[in-house]
Design a protein around this motif. Structure first.
Motif, mmCIF file in Angstrom:
data_model
loop_
_atom_site.group_PDB
_atom_site.id
_atom_site.type_symbol
_atom_site.label_atom_id
_atom_site.label_comp_id
_atom_site.label_asym_id
_atom_site.label_seq_id
_atom_site.Cartn_x
_atom_site.Cartn_y
_atom_site.Cartn_z
ATOM 1 N N PRO A 168 65.817 -38.724 20.512
ATOM 2 C CA PRO A 168 64.759 -37.554 20.759
ATOM 3 C C PRO A 168 63.424 -37.845 19.989
ATOM 4 O O PRO A 168 63.001 -38.947 19.245
ATOM 5 C CB PRO A 168 65.659 -36.731 18.890
ATOM 6 N N SER A 169 63.500 -37.037 20.213
ATOM 7 C CA SER A 169 61.464 -37.088 19.392
ATOM 8 C C SER A 169 61.188 -37.470 18.680
ATOM 9 O O SER A 169 62.538 -36.935 17.559
ATOM 10 C CB SER A 169 60.822 -35.389 20.205
ATOM 11 N N GLY A 170 60.881 -38.528 17.616
ATOM 12 C CA GLY A 170 60.247 -39.205 16.785
ATOM 13 C C GLY A 170 61.301 -39.410 16.140
ATOM 14 O O GLY A 170 61.284 -40.280 15.266
ATOM 15 N N TYR A 191 54.663 -47.421 8.267
ATOM 16 C CA TYR A 191 53.177 -46.825 8.585
ATOM 17 C C TYR A 191 53.404 -46.500 6.959
ATOM 18 O O TYR A 191 53.634 -44.755 6.104
ATOM 19 C CB TYR A 191 52.940 -45.254 8.956
ATOM 20 N N GLY A 224 61.105 -43.285 17.454
ATOM 21 C CA GLY A 224 60.716 -44.152 17.221
ATOM 22 C C GLY A 224 60.922 -44.893 18.332
ATOM 23 O O GLY A 224 60.022 -46.268 18.151
ATOM 24 N N LYS A 225 60.974 -44.510 19.070
ATOM 25 C CA LYS A 225 60.693 -45.256 20.465
ATOM 26 C C LYS A 225 59.225 -45.598 21.004
ATOM 27 O O LYS A 225 59.266 -47.252 21.347
ATOM 28 C CB LYS A 225 60.963 -44.589 21.585
ATOM 29 N N VAL A 247 59.782 -46.361 9.119
ATOM 30 C CA VAL A 247 59.931 -45.348 10.447
ATOM 31 C C VAL A 247 60.924 -46.314 11.170
ATOM 32 O O VAL A 247 62.167 -45.878 11.857
ATOM 33 C CB VAL A 247 58.444 -45.194 11.504
HETATM 34 N N1 LIG Z 1 49.731 -44.059 13.715
HETATM 35 C C1 LIG Z 1 51.247 -43.012 12.404
HETATM 36 N N2 LIG Z 1 50.549 -43.043 11.209
HETATM 37 C C2 LIG Z 1 51.990 -42.406 10.338
HETATM 38 N N3 LIG Z 1 53.334 -41.702 10.919
HETATM 39 C C3 LIG Z 1 53.763 -42.505 12.234
HETATM 40 C C4 LIG Z 1 52.403 -42.360 13.384
HETATM 41 N N4 LIG Z 1 53.202 -42.900 14.786
HETATM 42 C C5 LIG Z 1 54.205 -42.328 14.387
HETATM 43 N N5 LIG Z 1 54.339 -41.842 13.454
HETATM 44 C C6 LIG Z 1 55.406 -41.345 12.558
HETATM 45 O O1 LIG Z 1 56.738 -42.193 13.935
HETATM 46 C C7 LIG Z 1 57.906 -41.642 13.278
HETATM 47 C C8 LIG Z 1 58.498 -42.226 15.089
HETATM 48 O O2 LIG Z 1 56.768 -41.296 15.986
HETATM 49 P P1 LIG Z 1 57.227 -42.177 17.440
HETATM 50 O O3 LIG Z 1 57.142 -43.614 17.200
HETATM 51 O O4 LIG Z 1 56.047 -41.999 17.899
HETATM 52 O O5 LIG Z 1 58.836 -41.353 18.204
HETATM 53 P P2 LIG Z 1 59.592 -41.206 19.991
HETATM 54 O O6 LIG Z 1 58.521 -42.092 20.312
HETATM 55 O O7 LIG Z 1 60.410 -41.500 19.666
HETATM 56 O O8 LIG Z 1 59.038 -39.571 19.936
HETATM 57 C C9 LIG Z 1 57.325 -39.958 13.551
HETATM 58 O O9 LIG Z 1 58.447 -39.796 12.189
HETATM 59 C C10 LIG Z 1 56.723 -39.915 13.837
HETATM 60 O O10 LIG Z 1 55.418 -38.806 12.896
#
Ligand SMILES: Nc1ncnc2c1ncn2[C@@H]1O[C@H](COP(=O)(O)OP(=O)(O)O)[C@@H](O)[C@H]1O
Ligand SMILES: [Mg+2]
Length: 361
Positions: A37-39, A13, A41-42, A18
């Motif tokens: 864990p949350s965040g 991003y 990248g799932k 990520v």
């Molecule tokens: N559209 C976006 N723009 C910028 N950063 C993003 C975006 N979507 C997710 N992120 C970042 O990417 C990382 C992974 O997020 P995410 O895939 O939603 O995690 P999970 O689903 O495992 O909780 C996080 O640090 C999140 O802040």
């Protein structure tokens, strides 16, 4: 139906990477879970498979077709999310029929297919109701029927149960599992709940910070985790420092066990992962980690203990309850380990020294 191959996928991003370099093979008809864990990248990875996220490096294939730049609508995927995203202004039947009408199928085919999935998901009796008249679990069944009715090649599910209460979550787990198997559809399932992942998956990919730590069947991941992150994220465990010398595992107070798998390991400091059920509490004897009972909780089938070791750790132990009285708080005990079961990691926690070659595939 499709297998999915992810090869060296990269997600950025802006300047923020990520997912640095991720590869995985998802077999045809497999229920494959991304757990972490949350965040970690799932959702990001799931959206890359769906086509809602760009891919900054590597490739994704459905069978032999590279789909990196294919429009999401052409990928033939079904999706189910946490907030079901069903249409509140359409009846249950019309929600399920939506994708078929979009594909301009003839009326009779739409009727038959819709009936088939209303029946499969056991919501036929609500077919003419509006979604707001249904419970959360029933709404999630609509979402699943709607995703499957279009006969997708791949089903993607992102934390589909996290808005449901605990009892419904258990029920929907088996609904998803049985439906996925009876339809035979390749499924990528996202959750942060390790027990849910264990219960429904053929394979689990444990992720941390955009990196897959371990891919394996639930049993492998629990019994022979690849590193300390996986050992502590899946189930509960106690980490105790020890060292290996001449193939023996030696704890700080001198208790030693010969571990056959360590015969070839070099002498070194290690971290030992011992799950609560992998200790044996001894009231007398001379061998074992020395400790004192801190707390006992009788739970019927099992008794749960906290033991303070002489070395300053507090360990959690679960044993089947005995007929006689529990141990008393303050009582000295010796702890032995079930040496076939424990896992031993290098000091940094990156390598499991007892993983057998059977798991290295
Ligand atoms: N559209 C976006 N723009 C910028 N950063 C993003 C975006 N979507 C997710 N992120 C970042 O990417 C990382 C992974 O997020 P995410 O895939 O939603 O995690 P999970 O689903 O495992 O909780 C996080 O640090 C999140 O802040
Ligand atoms: Mg997410």
């Amino acid at each position: 139906m499709s297998k999915i191959s992810i090869k060296n996928a990269v997600k950025k991003y802006g300047e923020n990477t990520v997912i640095p370099n991720l590869s995985a093979e998802i077999g045809d008809g497999e229920l494959f879970t991304l757990l972490g864990p949350s965040g970690c990248g799932k959702t990001t990875l799931l959206r890359m498979i769906a086509g809602f996220n760009s891919i900054e490096g590597g490739d994704i294939f459905f069978n032999d077709t590279r789909i990196n730049d294919m429009d999401p609508s052409k990928r033939n995927i079904g999706m189910v999310f946490q907030n079901y995203a069903i249409f509140p202004n359409l009846s249950v039947r019309d929600n399920v029929a939506f994708g078929l009408k979009n594909r301009k199928m003839d009326k009779q085919t739409i009727r038959n297919k819709t009936d088939e999935f209303l029946n499969l998901m056991q919501i036929m009796e609500y077919a003419d109701r509006m979604p707001s008249q249904l419970s959360g679990g029933q709404q999630q069944r609509i979402a699943l029927a709607r995703a499957l009715v279009i006969t997708p090649d791949v089903l993607l599910m992102d934390e589909p149960l996290s808005n449901l209460d605990a009892k419904l979550r258990l029920e929907m787990r088996s609904v998803i599992r049985h439906t996925q198997k009876s339809v035979g559809i390749t499924t990528v399932y996202v959750t942060h709940d390790q027990e849910e992942a264990m219960a429904i998956s053929d394979k689990i990919a444990v992720m941390n910070a955009g990196v897959i730590q371990h891919i394996g069947r639930p049993r492998e991941i629990y019994q022979r985790p690849k590193n300390v992150f996986v050992a502590t994220f899946i189930g509960r465990t106690n980490l105790i420092s020890a060292r290996i010398q001449d193939g023996e595992l030696i704890f700080a107070d001198g208790y030693r066990e010969r571990i056959p798998a360590l015969e070839k390991a070099e002498d070194q400091e290690v971290q030992c992962s011992i799950r609560p059920e992998e200790f044996i509490i001894c009231k007398d004897g001379t061998e074992g980690i020395r400790g004192t009972v801190k707390e006992c909780t009788y739970l019927g089938l099992n008794t749960h203990y906290y033991i303070d070791t002489d070395e300053g750790d507090t360990v959690e132990i679960v044993e089947e309850s005995s007929i006689e009285d529990d141990l008393k708080e303050g009582q000295p005990v010796l702890l032995k380990i079930k040496r076939e079961k424990v896992n031993i990691f290098d000091k940094a926690g990156n390598v499991n020294l007892v993983r057998s070659e059977a798991y290295e595939k």
